[in-house]
Scaffold this motif. Structure first.
Motif, PDB file in Angstrom:
ATOM      1  N   ARG A  35      16.942 -51.850 -36.794  1.00  0.00           N
ATOM      2  CA  ARG A  35      16.330 -53.075 -37.209  1.00  0.00           C
ATOM      3  C   ARG A  35      17.075 -53.786 -36.060  1.00  0.00           C
ATOM      4  O   ARG A  35      17.567 -54.073 -35.458  1.00  0.00           O
ATOM      5  CB  ARG A  35      16.910 -53.365 -38.583  1.00  0.00           C
ATOM      6  N   VAL A  36      15.560 -54.638 -35.974  1.00  0.00           N
ATOM      7  CA  VAL A  36      16.689 -55.865 -34.344  1.00  0.00           C
ATOM      8  C   VAL A  36      17.436 -56.714 -34.936  1.00  0.00           C
ATOM      9  O   VAL A  36      16.668 -57.639 -35.720  1.00  0.00           O
ATOM     10  CB  VAL A  36      15.674 -56.435 -33.531  1.00  0.00           C
ATOM     11  N   GLU A  37      18.636 -56.550 -34.707  1.00  0.00           N
ATOM     12  CA  GLU A  37      19.792 -57.650 -35.939  1.00  0.00           C
ATOM     13  C   GLU A  37      19.668 -58.661 -34.514  1.00  0.00           C
ATOM     14  O   GLU A  37      20.448 -59.077 -33.293  1.00  0.00           O
ATOM     15  CB  GLU A  37      20.890 -57.159 -35.662  1.00  0.00           C
ATOM     16  N   GLN A  38      19.948 -59.942 -35.449  1.00  0.00           N
ATOM     17  CA  GLN A  38      19.470 -61.235 -34.054  1.00  0.00           C
ATOM     18  C   GLN A  38      21.537 -61.959 -34.818  1.00  0.00           C
ATOM     19  O   GLN A  38      21.574 -61.572 -36.304  1.00  0.00           O
ATOM     20  CB  GLN A  38      18.595 -62.404 -34.969  1.00  0.00           C
ATOM     21  N   THR A  39      21.256 -62.468 -34.185  1.00  0.00           N
ATOM     22  CA  THR A  39      23.128 -63.309 -34.281  1.00  0.00           C
ATOM     23  C   THR A  39      22.370 -64.356 -35.093  1.00  0.00           C
ATOM     24  O   THR A  39      23.860 -64.651 -36.376  1.00  0.00           O
ATOM     25  CB  THR A  39      23.870 -63.859 -33.061  1.00  0.00           C
ATOM     26  N   ASP A  40      22.442 -64.783 -35.546  1.00  0.00           N
ATOM     27  CA  ASP A  40      21.569 -66.570 -36.275  1.00  0.00           C
ATOM     28  C   ASP A  40      20.071 -66.796 -36.663  1.00  0.00           C
ATOM     29  O   ASP A  40      19.150 -66.178 -36.299  1.00  0.00           O
ATOM     30  CB  ASP A  40      21.578 -67.657 -35.198  1.00  0.00           C
ATOM     31  N   TRP A  41      20.053 -66.190 -37.909  1.00  0.00           N
ATOM     32  CA  TRP A  41      18.514 -65.375 -38.794  1.00  0.00           C
ATOM     33  C   TRP A  41      17.837 -67.181 -39.215  1.00  0.00           C
ATOM     34  O   TRP A  41      16.946 -67.402 -39.280  1.00  0.00           O
ATOM     35  CB  TRP A  41      19.010 -64.845 -40.254  1.00  0.00           C
ATOM     36  N   GLU A  42      18.851 -67.931 -39.562  1.00  0.00           N
ATOM     37  CA  GLU A  42      19.046 -69.155 -39.796  1.00  0.00           C
ATOM     38  C   GLU A  42      17.852 -70.144 -39.077  1.00  0.00           C
ATOM     39  O   GLU A  42      17.858 -71.488 -39.426  1.00  0.00           O
ATOM     40  CB  GLU A  42      19.564 -69.425 -41.055  1.00  0.00           C
ATOM     41  N   TYR A  43      19.238 -70.109 -37.432  1.00  0.00           N
ATOM     42  CA  TYR A  43      18.556 -71.369 -36.817  1.00  0.00           C
ATOM     43  C   TYR A  43      18.511 -69.865 -35.394  1.00  0.00           C
ATOM     44  O   TYR A  43      18.809 -70.221 -34.285  1.00  0.00           O
ATOM     45  CB  TYR A  43      19.412 -72.758 -36.215  1.00  0.00           C
ATOM     46  N   PRO A  44      17.412 -69.910 -35.479  1.00  0.00           N
ATOM     47  CA  PRO A  44      16.401 -68.849 -34.408  1.00  0.00           C
ATOM     48  C   PRO A  44      16.784 -69.729 -33.101  1.00  0.00           C
ATOM     49  O   PRO A  44      15.955 -70.868 -32.955  1.00  0.00           O
ATOM     50  CB  PRO A  44      15.368 -68.220 -34.525  1.00  0.00           C
ATOM     51  N   GLU A  45      17.211 -68.768 -32.173  1.00  0.00           N
ATOM     52  CA  GLU A  45      17.079 -69.871 -30.850  1.00  0.00           C
ATOM     53  C   GLU A  45      15.912 -68.709 -29.888  1.00  0.00           C
ATOM     54  O   GLU A  45      16.234 -67.217 -29.936  1.00  0.00           O
ATOM     55  CB  GLU A  45      17.963 -69.751 -29.712  1.00  0.00           C
ATOM     56  N   ARG A  46      14.636 -69.043 -29.526  1.00  0.00           N
ATOM     57  CA  ARG A  46      13.997 -67.813 -28.523  1.00  0.00           C
ATOM     58  C   ARG A  46      14.314 -66.853 -27.750  1.00  0.00           C
ATOM     59  O   ARG A  46      14.082 -65.843 -27.862  1.00  0.00           O
ATOM     60  CB  ARG A  46      12.823 -69.107 -28.496  1.00  0.00           C
ATOM     61  N   GLN A  47      14.819 -67.773 -26.487  1.00  0.00           N
ATOM     62  CA  GLN A  47      15.290 -66.254 -25.647  1.00  0.00           C
ATOM     63  C   GLN A  47      16.078 -65.888 -26.270  1.00  0.00           C
ATOM     64  O   GLN A  47      16.833 -65.063 -25.567  1.00  0.00           O
ATOM     65  CB  GLN A  47      15.925 -67.491 -24.953  1.00  0.00           C
ATOM     66  N   ALA A  48      17.580 -65.854 -26.814  1.00  0.00           N
ATOM     67  CA  ALA A  48      18.531 -64.712 -27.522  1.00  0.00           C
ATOM     68  C   ALA A  48      17.508 -63.919 -28.379  1.00  0.00           C
ATOM     69  O   ALA A  48      18.301 -62.744 -28.611  1.00  0.00           O
ATOM     70  CB  ALA A  48      19.268 -65.390 -28.763  1.00  0.00           C
ATOM     71  N   TRP A  49      16.695 -64.117 -29.335  1.00  0.00           N
ATOM     72  CA  TRP A  49      15.658 -63.619 -30.254  1.00  0.00           C
ATOM     73  C   TRP A  49      15.385 -62.373 -28.717  1.00  0.00           C
ATOM     74  O   TRP A  49      15.108 -61.470 -29.302  1.00  0.00           O
ATOM     75  CB  TRP A  49      15.037 -63.844 -30.750  1.00  0.00           C
ATOM     76  N   VAL A  50      14.890 -62.749 -28.380  1.00  0.00           N
ATOM     77  CA  VAL A  50      13.846 -62.188 -26.935  1.00  0.00           C
ATOM     78  C   VAL A  50      14.528 -61.139 -26.519  1.00  0.00           C
ATOM     79  O   VAL A  50      14.885 -59.685 -25.979  1.00  0.00           O
ATOM     80  CB  VAL A  50      12.706 -63.209 -26.254  1.00  0.00           C
ATOM     81  N   ASN A  51      15.937 -61.669 -25.489  1.00  0.00           N
ATOM     82  CA  ASN A  51      17.151 -61.229 -25.276  1.00  0.00           C
ATOM     83  C   ASN A  51      17.392 -59.972 -26.084  1.00  0.00           C
ATOM     84  O   ASN A  51      17.240 -58.309 -25.622  1.00  0.00           O
ATOM     85  CB  ASN A  51      17.854 -62.156 -25.316  1.00  0.00           C
ATOM     86  N   GLU A  52      17.190 -60.305 -27.743  1.00  0.00           N
ATOM     87  CA  GLU A  52      17.421 -58.497 -28.525  1.00  0.00           C
ATOM     88  C   GLU A  52      17.000 -57.290 -28.456  1.00  0.00           C
ATOM     89  O   GLU A  52      16.864 -56.503 -28.286  1.00  0.00           O
ATOM     90  CB  GLU A  52      18.188 -58.757 -29.475  1.00  0.00           C
ATOM     91  N   LEU A  53      15.701 -58.296 -28.870  1.00  0.00           N
ATOM     92  CA  LEU A  53      14.453 -57.134 -28.540  1.00  0.00           C
ATOM     93  C   LEU A  53      14.266 -56.438 -27.015  1.00  0.00           C
ATOM     94  O   LEU A  53      14.312 -55.386 -27.229  1.00  0.00           O
ATOM     95  CB  LEU A  53      13.208 -58.364 -28.324  1.00  0.00           C
ATOM     96  N   GLU A  54      14.938 -57.449 -26.159  1.00  0.00           N
ATOM     97  CA  GLU A  54      14.766 -56.507 -25.074  1.00  0.00           C
ATOM     98  C   GLU A  54      15.416 -55.200 -24.856  1.00  0.00           C
ATOM     99  O   GLU A  54      15.532 -54.168 -24.484  1.00  0.00           O
ATOM    100  CB  GLU A  54      14.765 -57.296 -23.850  1.00  0.00           C
TER     101      GLU A  54
END
Length: 193
Positions: A35-54
């Motif tokens: 799974r691509v884990e994100q730091t904040d699932w409730e208040y997503p920040e686009r660039q943070a999500w993109v960076n984690e996928l990258e």
């Protein structure tokens, strides 16, 4: 299809995918899935999500197949719009399930940073599955996104947002769409050979 040579990257949407969500079930039963884990699932920040996928794609030693749901689909589009060609070439394909229309009037405020939605064609095989009763995207909107992204599309009847709330816990029927994506990946590879 269930091969150790295939790496599956699961991309949940807003608020993540709980244990009873089909993405969690798939992660547990598909070999070589993470799974691509994100730091904040409730208040997503686009660039943070993109960076984690990258980061997850770059770290993969096997070209991954992306399995995205809702805001995860929009994250894939943003990532593909800015990724370097070498990283883009690492992705085998993407299954995009119930993309969230973050441009709709009633979009939750915490998702609006993901607008506008990139319209560039995805450079890998993709299959978009929407629903005719999805509150996050009308079927016409889902088809429009599929057309822009160059994805094959399918619209399910009465499937809601294809999540736990709409009764999609294990979603075994969804594996047929994953098989279809694998077929699209193989067709694309043959055309390029």
């Amino acid at each position: 299809m269930w091969s150790q040579a295939i790496r599956y990257l699961i991309l949940p949407g807003w608020q993540g995918s709980p244990a009873e969500h089909w993405q969690s079930h798939w992660q547990n039963c598909l070999p070589n899935a993470s799974r691509v884990e994100q730091t904040d699932w409730e208040y997503p920040e686009r660039q943070a999500w993109v960076n984690e996928l990258e980061h997850c794609i770059a770290a993969s030693d096997v070209p991954p197949v992306l399995i995205a749901h809702s805001l995860g689909c929009i994250t894939v589009a943003h990532w593909a719009a800015q990724a370097a060609p070498a990283t883009l070439n690492k992705v085998r394909g993407a299954l995009l399930v119930a993309p969230a229309d973050v441009e709709r009037m009633e979009c939750p405020p915490s998702l609006r940073s993901f607008a506008p939605i990139p319209r560039q064609t995805l450079p890998f095989a993709s299959l978009l599955i929407g629903s005719d009763s999805d509150p996050a995207a009308t079927p016409l909107r889902a088809l429009e996104l599929a057309r822009c992204w160059g994805a094959e599309a399918g619209i399910l009847a009465g499937a809601g947002h294809i999540n736990v709330k709409s009764g999609h816990h294990r979603w075994e029927q969804g594996f047929a769409h994953l098989f279809r994506l694998q077929s699209l990946i193989e067709q694309r590879a043959r055309r390029r050979a």
